[in-house]
Design a protein around this motif. Structure first.
Motif, short mmCIF file in Angstrom:
data_model
loop_
_atom_site.label_atom_id
_atom_site.label_comp_id
_atom_site.label_asym_id
_atom_site.label_seq_id
_atom_site.Cartn_x
_atom_site.Cartn_y
_atom_site.Cartn_z
N SER A 229 0.84 -1.19 0.00
CA SER A 229 0.00 0.00 0.00
C SER A 229 0.88 1.25 0.00
CB SER A 229 -0.90 0.00 1.24
OG SER A 229 -1.59 1.24 1.36
N PRO A 230 0.63 2.19 -0.91
CA PRO A 230 1.45 3.41 -0.95
C PRO A 230 1.35 4.22 0.34
CG PRO A 230 0.13 3.19 -2.96
CD PRO A 230 -0.37 2.17 -1.99
N THR A 231 0.25 4.05 1.07
CA THR A 231 0.06 4.85 2.28
C THR A 231 0.85 4.32 3.47
OG1 THR A 231 -1.89 3.55 2.94
CG2 THR A 231 -2.26 5.46 1.53
N VAL A 232 1.28 3.06 3.42
CA VAL A 232 1.99 2.48 4.56
C VAL A 232 3.29 3.21 4.83
CG1 VAL A 232 3.22 0.44 5.38
CG2 VAL A 232 0.93 0.21 4.43
N LEU A 233 4.06 3.48 3.77
CA LEU A 233 5.33 4.17 3.95
C LEU A 233 5.10 5.57 4.52
CD1 LEU A 233 8.37 4.27 3.67
CD2 LEU A 233 8.08 4.97 1.28
N LEU A 292 -2.54 8.46 -7.88
CA LEU A 292 -2.79 9.87 -7.57
C LEU A 292 -3.69 10.50 -8.62
CD1 LEU A 292 -2.22 12.45 -5.95
CD2 LEU A 292 -0.21 12.83 -7.41
N ARG A 293 -3.48 10.17 -9.90
CA ARG A 293 -4.32 10.73 -10.95
C ARG A 293 -5.77 10.32 -10.76
NH1 ARG A 293 -1.84 8.59 -14.79
NH2 ARG A 293 -0.30 10.24 -15.05
N MET A 294 -5.99 9.05 -10.43
CA MET A 294 -7.36 8.58 -10.18
C MET A 294 -7.99 9.30 -9.00
SD MET A 294 -9.05 6.46 -7.82
CE MET A 294 -7.82 5.31 -7.20
N ARG A 295 -7.22 9.44 -7.91
CA ARG A 295 -7.74 10.11 -6.72
C ARG A 295 -8.01 11.59 -6.99
NH1 ARG A 295 -6.73 7.30 -1.74
NH2 ARG A 295 -5.78 5.27 -2.14
N THR A 340 -16.26 5.13 -1.51
CA THR A 340 -15.92 6.30 -0.68
C THR A 340 -15.21 7.31 -1.59
OG1 THR A 340 -13.69 5.66 0.00
CG2 THR A 340 -15.52 4.79 1.31
N ALA A 341 -14.95 8.49 -1.04
CA ALA A 341 -14.18 9.50 -1.77
C ALA A 341 -12.68 9.28 -1.63
CB ALA A 341 -14.56 10.90 -1.29
N LEU A 342 -12.26 8.22 -0.93
CA LEU A 342 -10.84 7.93 -0.68
C LEU A 342 -10.16 9.10 0.02
CD1 LEU A 342 -9.86 6.12 -4.02
CD2 LEU A 342 -10.61 5.13 -1.86
N ASN A 343 -10.91 9.83 0.81
CA ASN A 343 -10.39 10.94 1.60
C ASN A 343 -11.49 11.31 2.59
OD1 ASN A 343 -9.94 13.77 2.44
ND2 ASN A 343 -8.23 13.69 1.00
N ALA A 344 -11.21 11.16 3.87
CA ALA A 344 -12.25 11.40 4.87
C ALA A 344 -12.70 12.85 4.89
CB ALA A 344 -11.73 10.99 6.26
N TYR A 345 -11.77 13.77 4.64
CA TYR A 345 -12.13 15.19 4.69
C TYR A 345 -13.03 15.57 3.52
CZ TYR A 345 -8.04 14.84 7.72
OH TYR A 345 -7.16 14.44 8.69
N VAL A 346 -12.70 15.07 2.33
CA VAL A 346 -13.55 15.32 1.17
C VAL A 346 -14.90 14.64 1.34
CG1 VAL A 346 -13.79 14.92 -1.31
CG2 VAL A 346 -11.58 15.63 -0.37
N ASP A 347 -14.88 13.42 1.89
CA ASP A 347 -16.11 12.65 2.06
C ASP A 347 -17.08 13.34 3.03
OD1 ASP A 347 -17.53 10.47 1.18
OD2 ASP A 347 -16.01 9.03 1.77
N VAL A 348 -16.56 13.81 4.14
CA VAL A 348 -17.45 14.43 5.12
C VAL A 348 -17.93 15.79 4.61
CG1 VAL A 348 -15.80 15.74 6.55
CG2 VAL A 348 -17.77 14.67 7.62
N GLN A 349 -17.10 16.48 3.82
CA GLN A 349 -17.56 17.73 3.23
C GLN A 349 -18.68 17.48 2.22
OE1 GLN A 349 -14.54 19.93 1.13
NE2 GLN A 349 -15.95 21.55 0.52
N THR A 396 -4.05 8.98 7.62
CA THR A 396 -4.79 8.05 6.76
C THR A 396 -5.99 8.72 6.11
OG1 THR A 396 -4.15 6.23 8.22
CG2 THR A 396 -5.94 5.80 6.69
N SER A 397 -6.60 9.66 6.82
CA SER A 397 -7.80 10.33 6.31
C SER A 397 -7.53 11.12 5.03
CB SER A 397 -8.37 11.27 7.38
OG SER A 397 -8.85 10.54 8.48
N GLY A 398 -6.25 11.43 4.74
CA GLY A 398 -5.93 12.09 3.49
C GLY A 398 -5.94 11.15 2.30
N PHE A 399 -6.01 9.82 2.56
CA PHE A 399 -5.95 8.84 1.47
C PHE A 399 -7.11 7.84 1.51
CE2 PHE A 399 -1.69 10.06 2.82
CZ PHE A 399 -1.17 10.57 1.64
N GLU A 400 -7.76 7.70 2.65
CA GLU A 400 -8.87 6.77 2.81
C GLU A 400 -9.91 7.41 3.74
OE1 GLU A 400 -9.24 3.91 1.22
OE2 GLU A 400 -7.24 3.88 0.30
N SER A 401 -11.12 6.88 3.70
CA SER A 401 -12.20 7.41 4.55
C SER A 401 -12.48 6.52 5.75
CB SER A 401 -13.48 7.58 3.71
OG SER A 401 -13.29 8.51 2.67
N VAL A 402 -11.48 5.76 6.20
CA VAL A 402 -11.70 4.78 7.26
C VAL A 402 -12.08 5.43 8.59
CG1 VAL A 402 -10.18 3.05 6.25
CG2 VAL A 402 -9.23 4.75 7.80
#
Length: 447
Positions: A229-233, A292-295, A340-349, A396-402
């Motif tokens: 996962s790119p987010t792990v690093l 990143l392009r997809m997101r 999901t929007a793959l970003n918690a901040y975007v999702d909640v907005q 994590t919220s910058g990459f996933e909506s978990v």
């Protein structure tokens, strides 16, 4: 037979106080905490193996037990400390959004799920102290990660076929990416980082044997790497920096601590701006340009629709209901199938508007500041668990909506409750003393 003879003796199964004693017992609290973590860590597994109805039944049963436990312990729980104000405001705003959502019934059902997980987190936060919580989560994560590794070996090496009903692709022989029992590689990566923090706290507090601690950390690190996962690093770097900063703050004399805190805050702000400005280069170094392009396309569309209803949002759903607006249109325009929007901040907005976004930031931000201050002042290293967990969730919220549902939402609420028990404006109003989430009389272990 005399009337007195018909009355059950105190402590007998029929005694009126027996149920109350059971509900208030430490054994039930421990079993409840283990069952709650197991249900939320294993949500994907339970749903795929036994169905969504089984999962809902398990959560409903746990909520009923949670309410009964809170009632039984009402004498030792201060009402003003029960729920953080920011959490109450966010959940209330999500409920209000039901009335302007495109499907009020579906939205209300999703809100009930949000409330149920919050109730479980609040209950765990009040019936177990921080160390007991860490131990319970560590036990569950050891089993979950061990099971994930076993199923990946079964699928990718022994049988050499994917286990499609679990979402396991069987790529372990090629060194990943693997998904384990969590459905996606990104979710496995997130859980692996949560596990490494938890196992490290266990090791530092001598809660488990050294061999168990070392094996647990090795297992979590290995699965995190195999998830690819790119987010792990990114998570590992951010959590490592946060750990170093917290260690520094704990080491300086109390009279210099405030100055060091402000210096660290300025450094973090500067580094965050620099990382944002150089985000394309960082993503390219991680080899995630296509991702990143997809997101970026997804976030742009989500923010466009969020701008159509900027204050109140489209209504709370949590994970997207893909047949409802605006989720259906977003997926149609992208030709994809996002949940999901793959970003918690975007999702909640998108779902709760600017009001919901500000409330979410307030919930996590206030909890982080409170828990960081507690961890920097208290002797035991166990207090570092909450701020490091909140740093993980924020990143994590910058990459996933978990952080908006399931395990992520529970950890967010649990950390907010834990932080509010020790540092709150409500301390001035009186109430029973609780030190850092430890019940009265609990002993803090040395760090």
């Amino acid at each position: 037979m005399t009337p007195a003879a018909t009355q059950p003796a105190d402590g007998a199964p029929g005694a009126p106080g027996t149920l109350t004693r059971v509900l208030g017992s430490a054994d039930l609290a421990r079993a409840f905490t283990l069952a709650t973590f197991a249900a939320l860590v294993g949500t994907h597994l339970i749903e795929r193996v036994a169905g969504i109805v089984t999962l809902r039944t398990v959560v409903t049963g746990l909520c009923a037990i949670a309410l009964a436990m809170l009632v039984a312990r009402r004498a030792e729980i201060a009402f003003l400390r029960l729920v953080p104000i920011t959490l109450l405001a966010l959940v209330t705003w999500a409920l209000a959004s039901v009335f302007w959502s495109t499907d009020a019934t579906m939205s209300f059902g999703r809100w009930l799920a949000m409330l149920a997980v919050a109730l479980l987190a609040v209950t765990v936060g009040h019936v177990r102290d921080t160390l007991q919580t860490v131990r319970a989560l560590g036990d569950v994560l050891r089993v979950a990660l061990g099971l994930s590794l076993g199923l990946e070996i079964l699928s990718g090496i022994l049988l050499d076929i994917p286990l499609r009903f679990l979402g396991i692709q069987g790529n372990i022989a090629a060194l990943g990416p693997i998904q384990g029992i969590f459905g996606t590689r990104n979710m496995l990566g997130f859980v692996a980082v949560v596990a490494m923090i938890t196992f490290a706290i266990e090791m530092r507090t001598h809660s488990v044997r050294p061999g168990t601690a070392a094996a647990s950390l090795t297992l979590a690190a290995a699965l995190g790497l195999l998830s690819a996962s790119p987010t792990v690093l990114i998570l590992a770097v951010v959590v490592g920096v946060a750990t170093a900063a917290l260690t520094l703050v704990r080491a300086v004399p109390p009279q210099r601590r405030t100055r060091v805190q402000w210096m660290l805050a300025a450094a973090v702000a500067t580094a965050s701006v620099a990382m944002y400005l150089q985000r394309s280069r960082v993503i390219e170094m991680l080899g995630a340009t296509d991702d990143l392009r997809m997101r970026t396309n997804l976030w742009a569309l989500a923010q466009y629709f969020a701008g159509r209803m900027p204050v109140q949002g489209w209504g709370w759903y949590g994970p997207w209901e893909r047949s409802e607006q605006p989720f259906f249109t977003i997926n149609q325009l992208l030709g994809q199938n996002h949940t999901t929007a793959l970003n918690a901040y975007v999702d909640v907005q998108l779902q709760l508007g600017w009001v919901g976004l500000l409330l979410l930031i307030a919930l996590g931000g206030i909890a982080l500041v409170r828990s960081w201050i507690i961890a920097s002042r208290r002797r035991s290293i166990v207090y570092a668990w909450a701020p490091l967990m909140l740093v993980t969730l924020a990143t994590t919220s910058g990459f996933e909506s978990v952080a908006l549902f399931g395990l992520g939402w529970m950890l967010l609420v649990l950390c907010a409750v834990r932080a509010g028990q020790s540092r709150s404006w409500r301390d001035r109003l009186g109430g029973p003393e609780r030190a850092g989430g430890l019940p009265t009389g609990a002993v803090s272990l040395p760090g």
